[in-house]
Design a protein around this motif. Structure first.
Motif, PDB file in Angstrom:
ATOM      1  N   ILE A  28      38.681  23.254  39.474  1.00 33.79           N
ATOM      2  CA  ILE A  28      37.780  22.195  39.004  1.00 33.79           C
ATOM      3  C   ILE A  28      38.280  20.827  39.451  1.00 33.79           C
ATOM      4  O   ILE A  28      37.502  20.012  39.972  1.00 33.79           O
ATOM      5  N   PHE A  29      39.568  20.561  39.281  1.00 40.59           N
ATOM      6  CA  PHE A  29      40.119  19.263  39.676  1.00 40.59           C
ATOM      7  C   PHE A  29      40.060  19.070  41.191  1.00 40.59           C
ATOM      8  O   PHE A  29      39.760  17.974  41.674  1.00 40.59           O
ATOM      9  N   LYS A  30      40.320  20.132  41.942  1.00 37.03           N
ATOM     10  CA  LYS A  30      40.244  20.048  43.401  1.00 37.03           C
ATOM     11  C   LYS A  30      38.811  19.749  43.836  1.00 37.03           C
ATOM     12  O   LYS A  30      38.576  18.862  44.663  1.00 37.03           O
ATOM     13  N   THR A  31      37.849  20.468  43.271  1.00 37.34           N
ATOM     14  CA  THR A  31      36.441  20.254  43.610  1.00 37.34           C
ATOM     15  C   THR A  31      36.005  18.851  43.226  1.00 37.34           C
ATOM     16  O   THR A  31      35.303  18.177  43.981  1.00 37.34           O
ATOM     17  N   ARG A  32      36.440  18.416  42.067  1.00 37.48           N
ATOM     18  CA  ARG A  32      36.078  17.077  41.603  1.00 37.48           C
ATOM     19  C   ARG A  32      36.630  15.996  42.526  1.00 37.48           C
ATOM     20  O   ARG A  32      35.949  15.009  42.837  1.00 37.48           O
ATOM     21  N   LYS A  33      37.850  16.203  42.993  1.00 37.39           N
ATOM     22  CA  LYS A  33      38.475  15.243  43.915  1.00 37.39           C
ATOM     23  C   LYS A  33      37.674  15.169  45.215  1.00 37.39           C
ATOM     24  O   LYS A  33      37.407  14.076  45.721  1.00 37.39           O
ATOM     25  N   VAL A  34      37.281  16.326  45.745  1.00 38.85           N
ATOM     26  CA  VAL A  34      36.496  16.358  46.983  1.00 38.85           C
ATOM     27  C   VAL A  34      35.136  15.711  46.776  1.00 38.85           C
ATOM     28  O   VAL A  34      34.671  14.922  47.609  1.00 38.85           O
ATOM     29  N   GLU A  35      34.492  16.024  45.667  1.00 41.08           N
ATOM     30  CA  GLU A  35      33.167  15.441  45.382  1.00 41.08           C
ATOM     31  C   GLU A  35      33.246  13.925  45.211  1.00 41.08           C
ATOM     32  O   GLU A  35      32.357  13.205  45.658  1.00 41.08           O
ATOM     33  N   ASN A  36      34.305  13.446  44.566  1.00 39.07           N
ATOM     34  CA  ASN A  36      34.487  11.995  44.419  1.00 39.07           C
ATOM     35  C   ASN A  36      34.687  11.333  45.778  1.00 39.07           C
ATOM     36  O   ASN A  36      34.125  10.259  46.050  1.00 39.07           O
ATOM     37  N   ALA A  37      35.493  11.969  46.642  1.00 41.09           N
ATOM     38  CA  ALA A  37      35.704  11.424  47.986  1.00 41.09           C
ATOM     39  C   ALA A  37      34.398  11.431  48.769  1.00 41.09           C
ATOM     40  O   ALA A  37      34.078  10.458  49.470  1.00 41.09           O
ATOM     41  N   LEU A  38      33.631  12.501  48.645  1.00 43.12           N
ATOM     42  CA  LEU A  38      32.340  12.594  49.333  1.00 43.12           C
ATOM     43  C   LEU A  38      31.410  11.475  48.889  1.00 43.12           C
ATOM     44  O   LEU A  38      30.841  10.762  49.720  1.00 43.12           O
ATOM     45  N   ALA A  59      33.122  13.656  57.741  1.00 45.16           N
ATOM     46  CA  ALA A  59      32.682  14.785  58.563  1.00 45.16           C
ATOM     47  C   ALA A  59      33.469  16.050  58.230  1.00 45.16           C
ATOM     48  O   ALA A  59      32.908  17.151  58.190  1.00 45.16           O
ATOM     49  N   SER A  60      34.755  15.898  57.942  1.00 41.89           N
ATOM     50  CA  SER A  60      35.585  17.052  57.573  1.00 41.89           C
ATOM     51  C   SER A  60      35.145  17.651  56.240  1.00 41.89           C
ATOM     52  O   SER A  60      35.162  18.875  56.071  1.00 41.89           O
ATOM     53  N   ILE A  61      34.744  16.806  55.314  1.00 41.33           N
ATOM     54  CA  ILE A  61      34.215  17.307  54.037  1.00 41.33           C
ATOM     55  C   ILE A  61      32.937  18.092  54.289  1.00 41.33           C
ATOM     56  O   ILE A  61      32.732  19.169  53.732  1.00 41.33           O
ATOM     57  N   TYR A  62      32.080  17.577  55.160  1.00 41.35           N
ATOM     58  CA  TYR A  62      30.857  18.312  55.512  1.00 41.35           C
ATOM     59  C   TYR A  62      31.203  19.667  56.127  1.00 41.35           C
ATOM     60  O   TYR A  62      30.551  20.674  55.831  1.00 41.35           O
ATOM     61  N   LEU A  63      32.223  19.697  56.986  1.00 43.60           N
ATOM     62  CA  LEU A  63      32.642  20.976  57.572  1.00 43.60           C
ATOM     63  C   LEU A  63      33.102  21.944  56.492  1.00 43.60           C
ATOM     64  O   LEU A  63      32.736  23.122  56.506  1.00 43.60           O
ATOM     65  N   ASP A  64      33.912  21.452  55.560  1.00 46.43           N
ATOM     66  CA  ASP A  64      34.394  22.306  54.470  1.00 46.43           C
ATOM     67  C   ASP A  64      33.246  22.869  53.650  1.00 46.43           C
ATOM     68  O   ASP A  64      33.314  23.985  53.150  1.00 46.43           O
TER      69      ASP A  64
END
Length: 176
Positions: A28-38, A59-64
């Motif tokens: 959850i924390f990892k996903t939240r961190k990525v979503e906040n960065a996005l 772009a790397s987040i989009y790839l992930d």
């Protein structure tokens, strides 16, 4: 002794549930961190011009997230920004762009971008492995093998290059 058995089973269950809870919270924390960065990057880059690093990160987040078609124009903006900034890590951007094309089975465009990455950084083994894989998908076995062998010259213990080169050699030389 029998009265300890239920306590033992409950202890095991509690331990398993604790491990599961920790794993879930970490995710959850990892996903939240990525979503906040996005969200942060999307908002920033929508309102103002960003630098190569910010475009690359988005772009790397989009790839992930497997949003390959959305990542391509962002990688292209990253290339443009990197060239304006005289950024030295342009090879990473071209490799990411190649990967986005590869994931969409646009192998010729992927190959072109992997080659551009290698032109910018001739020792970039990840781009070599990706180029070899793209050659394999295009059924260009000899070029793929040559690319993996070049990667092994630079990084002799690279497991991907070793495994793929051995596999290609077995296919090229039939066993007797």
């Amino acid at each position: 002794m029998q009265s300890l058995l239920p306590v033992f089973y409950l202890s095991i269950l509690l331990a398993l549930l604790s491990v599961a809870a920790v794993a879930i919270f970490r995710q959850i924390f990892k996903t939240r961190k990525v979503e906040n960065a996005l969200t942060r990057l999307q908002n920033k880059l929508k309102n103002e011009k960003g630098n190569a690093q910010e475009y690359y990160e988005l772009a790397s987040i989009y790839l992930d997230k497997k949003l390959y078609s959305q990542s391509i124009p962002v990688f292209q903006r990253a290339v443009k920004a990197a060239e304006e900034e005289t950024e030295e890590n342009v090879a990473l951007i071209y490799n990411g762009l190649g990967f986005a094309y590869f994931a969409q089975e646009q192998f010729d465009l992927a190959i072109r971008n992997y080659k551009e990455a290698l032109k910018r950084d001739p020792g970039y083994v990840t781009a070599m492995n990706n180029l070899g894989h793209a050659y394999e998908k295009k059924k260009l076995t000899s070029q793929a093998l040559q690319t993996y062998d070049e990667a092994l010259k630079i990084e002799p213990n690279n497991s991907i290059s070793k495994r793929r080169a051995e596999s290609l050699r077995r296919r090229l030389v039939p066993s007797s």
